[in-house]
Design an enzyme around this catalytic site. Structure first.
Site, PDB file in Angstrom:
ATOM      1  N   PRO A   1       0.822  -1.211   0.000  1.00 15.58           N
ATOM      2  CA  PRO A   1       0.000   0.000   0.000  1.00 15.58           C
ATOM      3  C   PRO A   1       0.859   1.266   0.000  1.00 15.58           C
ATOM      4  O   PRO A   1       1.800   1.400   0.790  1.00 15.58           O
ATOM      5  CB  PRO A   1      -0.807  -0.128   1.287  1.00 15.58           C
ATOM      6  CG  PRO A   1      -0.923  -1.606   1.493  1.00 15.58           C
ATOM      7  CD  PRO A   1       0.385  -2.178   1.019  1.00 15.58           C
ATOM      8  N   CYS A   2       0.515   2.188  -0.902  1.00 19.27           N
ATOM      9  CA  CYS A   2       1.342   3.386  -1.072  1.00 19.27           C
ATOM     10  C   CYS A   2       0.871   4.563  -0.237  1.00 19.27           C
ATOM     11  O   CYS A   2       1.569   5.574  -0.141  1.00 19.27           O
ATOM     12  CB  CYS A   2       1.383   3.783  -2.544  1.00 19.27           C
ATOM     13  SG  CYS A   2      -0.243   4.167  -3.252  1.00 19.27           S
TER      14      CYS A   2
END
Length: 389
Positions: A78-79
């Site tokens: 997840p960014c």
């Protein structure tokens, strides 16, 4: 070649890997809507997707020791902890899953891995954390102690004199340089197991802005291809010097041109309500949100915290008006086939597409990695042939 994908989302990177010839033995995603999208297309029998072993699963629950014959582990943690938007808590954000990506490498010991994330990870704020990620991936079995900070662990990893378990490097890439119809910058982190005695080399671009400018403003073949008058769109101010240089030296740039929005949407026509090609009202221009011109790759699709940010994810038509991309158009910008459907709302579908790795970038990276593992030979995937077509 056998692979596993974690943080699979709606399948952009997974499709790229499939096109490059990898066969997924395990796929995991925590988001119910993204999993529902993939399973919908799996049930439809979409090519490659029909063979994916997709499941709703928290990566923290995977026993990677059961998957010990993998050629590749890939995925995009997840960014949000590192993105330009959001609160930027980085490694202190509960959504930071880089430790889980490293655990997967440690337990499965694949021949190689490929992880991707936002370019902000390589920026000043998070560069020390990127250094820790790379150092830990080089020696995944040198686990961080409970009373050890990331900086202390990174120093211990760097000081180690033992042979690295993986040869690792990272690079910042633009997806448009690899055939995606989006200007989307990502950090790619590659690793190859050190006992294979392969030192990875950088991934080289296959497409360029210079080649696009050559075909638009030197030969004019871009406009001919679209049945338009030469120079339909004026040269942007920032490109004038580049075009003059191309004309002066008269040397045709190598490789393929950037894929423009006009290229990507060719043949699709105006929204007709079929296959997610449905008009969404409300698009408008305001400062910082001006849409994507047709004769360049689109601006990066945005997911937003709660769906699509107003004013972005839209095109600027030839008459200067703007409208939102339909889900079908956005899917083309990600490189998904037209039979790949999104069963959820436009907002939810655009969130998934805004988070997706463009499949052409995944395919290029997968082909490159497969060639490294195969002594310079391609992996038998279809990606190169499809890009050439």
């Amino acid at each position: 070649m056998q692979s596993a994908e974690l943080f699979a989302g709606c399948g952009g990177l997974a499709l790229g890997m499939s096109l490059a010839g990898f066969r997924h033995q395990h796929m995991a995603e925590f988001d119910q809507d993204a999993v529902a999208t993939v399973l919908h297309n799996k049930a439809k029998g979409v090519e490659h997707v029909r063979d994916w072993p997709m499941g709703l699963q928290d990566v923290r629950e995977i026993d990677w020791k059961k998957l010990t014959s993998l050629d590749l582990i890939s995925g995009g943690p997840p960014c949000q902890p590192f993105g330009i938007g959001g609160k930027k808590h980085g490694q202190d954000d509960h959504r930071d899953m880089w430790p889980e990506a490293i655990r997967a490498v440690r337990e499965a010991n694949p021949r190689s891995f490929l992880f991707e994330n936002v370019r902000n990870l390589a920026g000043p704020r998070f560069r020390s954390y990127l250094d820790w990620i790379v150092s830990h991936l080089e020696r995944p079995n040198m686990v961080r102690k409970s009373d050890e900070s990331h900086a202390e662990h990174c120093a211990r990893l760097t000081a180690s004199r033992g042979r690295k378990e993986f040869n690792v490097f990272w690079q910042l890439v633009n997806a448009a340089d690899f055939g995606a119809a989006q200007i989307r910058y990502r950090v790619l982190i590659f690793g190859i197991r050190s006992d294979l005695d392969i030192i990875p080399t950088p991934l080289m671009p296959t497409h360029s802005r210079d080649r696009l400018l050559w075909e638009q403003y030197v030969t004019g073949e871009y406009w001919t291809r679209h049945g338009l008058g030469r120079g339909r769109t004026p040269i942007l101010q920032q490109d004038r010097a580049r075009v003059e240089r191309l004309k002066r030296f008269d040397v045709e740039p190598a490789g393929a041109p950037w894929v423009t929005l006009r290229d990507a949407l060719k043949g699709l026509g105006e929204p007709n309500g079929k296959r997610n090609h449905l008009l969404q009202a409300g698009a408008r221009v305001y400062p910082g949100h001006t849409g994507s011109p047709l004769d360049l790759p689109a601006k990066a699709l945005k997911a937003g915290d709660h769906g699509v940010p107003g004013g972005e994810n839209m095109m600027v038509r030839d008459d200067g008006s703007v409208r939102y991309f339909t889900t079908r158009e956005a899917a083309r910008l990600v490189g998904l086939p037209d039979d790949y459907e999104f069963p959820r709302s436009w907002t939810e579908s655009m969130r998934q597409l805004g988070n997706a790795v463009p499949a052409p970038l995944g395919a290029a990276a997968g082909e490159w990695l497969a060639a490294q593992l195969n002594g310079g030979k391609a992996n038998g995937g279809l990606a190169s042939a499809r890009r050439a077509a």
